[in-house]
Write a protein that holds these residues in place. Sequence first.
Motif, PDB file in Angstrom:
ATOM      1  N   ARG A   8       0.835  -1.202   0.000  1.00 41.96           N
ATOM      2  CA  ARG A   8       0.000   0.000   0.000  1.00 41.96           C
ATOM      3  C   ARG A   8       0.872   1.255   0.000  1.00 41.96           C
ATOM      4  NH1 ARG A   8      -3.676   3.288   3.223  1.00 41.96           N
ATOM      5  NH2 ARG A   8      -5.705   3.188   2.214  1.00 41.96           N
ATOM      6  N   GLN A   9       1.911   1.264   0.817  1.00 39.96           N
ATOM      7  CA  GLN A   9       2.833   2.408   0.845  1.00 39.96           C
ATOM      8  C   GLN A   9       3.525   2.594  -0.500  1.00 39.96           C
ATOM      9  OE1 GLN A   9       5.555   1.975   4.149  1.00 39.96           O
ATOM     10  NE2 GLN A   9       4.231   3.168   5.490  1.00 39.96           N
ATOM     11  N   GLU A  10       3.942   1.495  -1.108  1.00 38.97           N
ATOM     12  CA  GLU A  10       4.581   1.564  -2.423  1.00 38.97           C
ATOM     13  C   GLU A  10       3.612   2.119  -3.461  1.00 38.97           C
ATOM     14  OE1 GLU A  10       6.214  -2.240  -3.494  1.00 38.97           O
ATOM     15  OE2 GLU A  10       7.376  -2.346  -1.631  1.00 38.97           O
ATOM     16  N   PHE A  11       2.350   1.693  -3.377  1.00 47.58           N
ATOM     17  CA  PHE A  11       1.335   2.182  -4.305  1.00 47.58           C
ATOM     18  C   PHE A  11       1.203   3.696  -4.198  1.00 47.58           C
ATOM     19  CE2 PHE A  11      -3.163   3.579  -4.597  1.00 47.58           C
ATOM     20  CZ  PHE A  11      -3.331   3.482  -5.966  1.00 47.58           C
ATOM     21  N   PHE A  12       1.027   4.213  -2.985  1.00 48.89           N
ATOM     22  CA  PHE A  12       0.832   5.647  -2.819  1.00 48.89           C
ATOM     23  C   PHE A  12       2.081   6.443  -3.185  1.00 48.89           C
ATOM     24  CE2 PHE A  12      -2.899   4.372  -0.308  1.00 48.89           C
ATOM     25  CZ  PHE A  12      -3.841   5.160  -0.950  1.00 48.89           C
ATOM     26  N   LYS A  13       3.257   5.904  -2.913  1.00 46.96           N
ATOM     27  CA  LYS A  13       4.497   6.585  -3.290  1.00 46.96           C
ATOM     28  C   LYS A  13       4.598   6.671  -4.821  1.00 46.96           C
ATOM     29  CE  LYS A  13       9.469   6.531  -2.766  1.00 46.96           C
ATOM     30  NZ  LYS A  13      10.488   5.711  -3.296  1.00 46.96           N
ATOM     31  N   ALA A  14       4.371   5.548  -5.496  1.00 43.04           N
ATOM     32  CA  ALA A  14       4.430   5.522  -6.959  1.00 43.04           C
ATOM     33  C   ALA A  14       3.335   6.398  -7.561  1.00 43.04           C
ATOM     34  CB  ALA A  14       4.311   4.082  -7.467  1.00 43.04           C
ATOM     35  N   PHE A  15       2.162   6.385  -6.943  1.00 41.21           N
ATOM     36  CA  PHE A  15       1.042   7.189  -7.423  1.00 41.21           C
ATOM     37  C   PHE A  15       1.399   8.671  -7.340  1.00 41.21           C
ATOM     38  CE2 PHE A  15      -3.136   9.128  -7.394  1.00 41.21           C
ATOM     39  CZ  PHE A  15      -3.828   8.368  -8.310  1.00 41.21           C
ATOM     40  N   GLU A  16       1.964   9.076  -6.216  1.00 36.91           N
ATOM     41  CA  GLU A  16       2.362  10.470  -6.035  1.00 36.91           C
ATOM     42  C   GLU A  16       3.401  10.877  -7.076  1.00 36.91           C
ATOM     43  OE1 GLU A  16       4.479  13.192  -2.625  1.00 36.91           O
ATOM     44  OE2 GLU A  16       3.268  11.495  -1.986  1.00 36.91           O
ATOM     45  N   ASN A  23       2.045  12.592 -18.257  1.00 37.38           N
ATOM     46  CA  ASN A  23       1.825  11.314 -18.927  1.00 37.38           C
ATOM     47  C   ASN A  23       0.900  10.434 -18.083  1.00 37.38           C
ATOM     48  OD1 ASN A  23       2.026   8.812 -20.122  1.00 37.38           O
ATOM     49  ND2 ASN A  23       4.242   8.844 -20.291  1.00 37.38           N
ATOM     50  N   PRO A  24      -0.233  10.008 -18.615  1.00 35.57           N
ATOM     51  CA  PRO A  24      -1.166   9.192 -17.832  1.00 35.57           C
ATOM     52  C   PRO A  24      -0.722   7.737 -17.631  1.00 35.57           C
ATOM     53  CG  PRO A  24      -2.033   9.527 -20.032  1.00 35.57           C
ATOM     54  CD  PRO A  24      -0.768  10.333 -19.936  1.00 35.57           C
ATOM     55  N   ILE A  25       0.243   7.274 -18.398  1.00 35.74           N
ATOM     56  CA  ILE A  25       0.626   5.856 -18.347  1.00 35.74           C
ATOM     57  C   ILE A  25       1.060   5.396 -16.951  1.00 35.74           C
ATOM     58  CG2 ILE A  25       2.218   4.104 -19.251  1.00 35.74           C
ATOM     59  CD1 ILE A  25       2.065   5.606 -21.958  1.00 35.74           C
ATOM     60  N   PRO A  26       1.914   6.139 -16.235  1.00 34.30           N
ATOM     61  CA  PRO A  26       2.299   5.642 -14.901  1.00 34.30           C
ATOM     62  C   PRO A  26       1.110   5.437 -13.962  1.00 34.30           C
ATOM     63  CG  PRO A  26       3.763   7.414 -15.563  1.00 34.30           C
ATOM     64  CD  PRO A  26       2.654   7.346 -16.586  1.00 34.30           C
ATOM     65  N   ILE A  27       0.155   6.346 -13.971  1.00 33.13           N
ATOM     66  CA  ILE A  27      -1.008   6.212 -13.079  1.00 33.13           C
ATOM     67  C   ILE A  27      -1.847   5.006 -13.488  1.00 33.13           C
ATOM     68  CG2 ILE A  27      -3.157   7.310 -12.300  1.00 33.13           C
ATOM     69  CD1 ILE A  27      -0.613   8.536 -11.106  1.00 33.13           C
ATOM     70  N   ILE A  28      -2.015   4.792 -14.773  1.00 37.56           N
ATOM     71  CA  ILE A  28      -2.783   3.633 -15.255  1.00 37.56           C
ATOM     72  C   ILE A  28      -2.111   2.336 -14.817  1.00 37.56           C
ATOM     73  CG2 ILE A  28      -3.542   2.380 -17.320  1.00 37.56           C
ATOM     74  CD1 ILE A  28      -3.748   5.225 -18.667  1.00 37.56           C
ATOM     75  N   ILE A  29      -0.815   2.237 -15.016  1.00 41.77           N
ATOM     76  CA  ILE A  29      -0.081   1.013 -14.660  1.00 41.77           C
ATOM     77  C   ILE A  29      -0.097   0.792 -13.149  1.00 41.77           C
ATOM     78  CG2 ILE A  29       2.185  -0.124 -14.691  1.00 41.77           C
ATOM     79  CD1 ILE A  29       0.828   0.037 -17.461  1.00 41.77           C
ATOM     80  N   ILE A  30       0.157   1.836 -12.381  1.00 40.67           N
ATOM     81  CA  ILE A  30       0.191   1.723 -10.924  1.00 40.67           C
ATOM     82  C   ILE A  30      -1.171   1.296 -10.386  1.00 40.67           C
ATOM     83  CG2 ILE A  30       0.425   3.071  -8.787  1.00 40.67           C
ATOM     84  CD1 ILE A  30       2.494   4.805 -10.489  1.00 40.67           C
ATOM     85  N   HIS A  32      -3.552  -0.230 -12.034  1.00 42.11           N
ATOM     86  CA  HIS A  32      -3.797  -1.591 -12.519  1.00 42.11           C
ATOM     87  C   HIS A  32      -3.091  -2.611 -11.621  1.00 42.11           C
ATOM     88  CE1 HIS A  32      -3.599  -4.991 -15.385  1.00 42.11           C
ATOM     89  NE2 HIS A  32      -4.723  -4.481 -15.852  1.00 42.11           N
ATOM     90  N   LEU A  33      -1.841  -2.350 -11.287  1.00 40.56           N
ATOM     91  CA  LEU A  33      -1.080  -3.257 -10.420  1.00 40.56           C
ATOM     92  C   LEU A  33      -1.711  -3.363  -9.032  1.00 40.56           C
ATOM     93  CD1 LEU A  33       2.584  -2.269 -11.325  1.00 40.56           C
ATOM     94  CD2 LEU A  33       1.536  -4.516 -11.661  1.00 40.56           C
ATOM     95  N   TYR A  34      -2.157  -2.224  -8.507  1.00 38.74           N
ATOM     96  CA  TYR A  34      -2.749  -2.236  -7.168  1.00 38.74           C
ATOM     97  C   TYR A  34      -4.069  -3.000  -7.159  1.00 38.74           C
ATOM     98  CZ  TYR A  34      -3.642  -0.570  -2.438  1.00 38.74           C
ATOM     99  OH  TYR A  34      -3.867  -0.499  -1.079  1.00 38.74           O
ATOM    100  N   THR A  35      -4.886  -2.825  -8.191  1.00 37.40           N
ATOM    101  CA  THR A  35      -6.140  -3.584  -8.237  1.00 37.40           C
ATOM    102  C   THR A  35      -5.852  -5.071  -8.428  1.00 37.40           C
ATOM    103  OG1 THR A  35      -6.459  -3.150 -10.608  1.00 37.40           O
ATOM    104  CG2 THR A  35      -7.538  -1.649  -9.046  1.00 37.40           C
ATOM    105  N   ALA A 145      -9.473   1.424  -7.557  1.00 37.53           N
ATOM    106  CA  ALA A 145      -8.561   0.850  -6.551  1.00 37.53           C
ATOM    107  C   ALA A 145      -9.092   1.053  -5.138  1.00 37.53           C
ATOM    108  CB  ALA A 145      -7.167   1.460  -6.699  1.00 37.53           C
ATOM    109  N   GLY A 146      -9.577   2.257  -4.862  1.00 40.01           N
ATOM    110  CA  GLY A 146     -10.097   2.536  -3.519  1.00 40.01           C
ATOM    111  C   GLY A 146     -11.317   1.704  -3.187  1.00 40.01           C
TER     112      GLY A 146
END
Length: 160
Positions: A8-16, A23-30, A32-35, A145-146
Motif C-alpha cells: 500500500r505504501q509503495e502504491f501511494f508513493k508511486a502514485f504520487e 503522462n497518464p501511463i504511470p497512473i494507469i499502470i500503478i 492496474h497493479l494495485y487492483t 482501486a479505492g
Amino acid sequence: MTESEKYRQEFFKAFEEGINTTNPIPIIIITHLYTEYWINRLIEEKSPTPKEILDDHRGYTYAVKLNLVYNMQLISKELYQNLKKLNDLRNKYAHKIGYDFLKSNFDYYDPNNKIDVKAYAELLRKGKSKMKPLDVLVPISFLTAGWLERHCKETYKMKT
C-alpha cells in the motif's frame, strides 16, 4: 509492517510520483497493479486452488482473474465493470503507441455518487477547461482501486 502495508505504501508513493507528470501511463499502470494485488488477495482467500491460479501468469491474466472473482460473486457487477474498463484502458496504452486517452470509456460507476468521471471527461474533450488527462484519471484510480480495497477490507475483513 505487513506485506500488505508495504504494498500500500509503495502504491501511494508511486502514485504520487506519477501525478507529477503529464503522462497518464504511470497512473494507469500503478492503479492496474494495485487492483491486481487485491484481486489476487481475493483469490488467495476464497479460491480452493489459489496457488494453481496465481502461479500461472500466462493462463490467468488480469482479465481472467477478474472474471473469476466476479463469477465467484466476490465483487459486485458495478465494481467488476469499473475494473474491466481500467484493464481495457491499460491494454490500449500497452498495445497502441500514442493511444488517445480521450477515446476511452469514461462511464465509471461511483457507489457514493460523488464523482462523475464522464462529466470530467466531457469538459476535457471540449477543451473548455484547464483540465488535463490526470484530472480525469485520478478519480478513475480512486474509484476503482479505492473501492476494491475497501470492499476487500469491509466485506472479507482482509488486513492492509
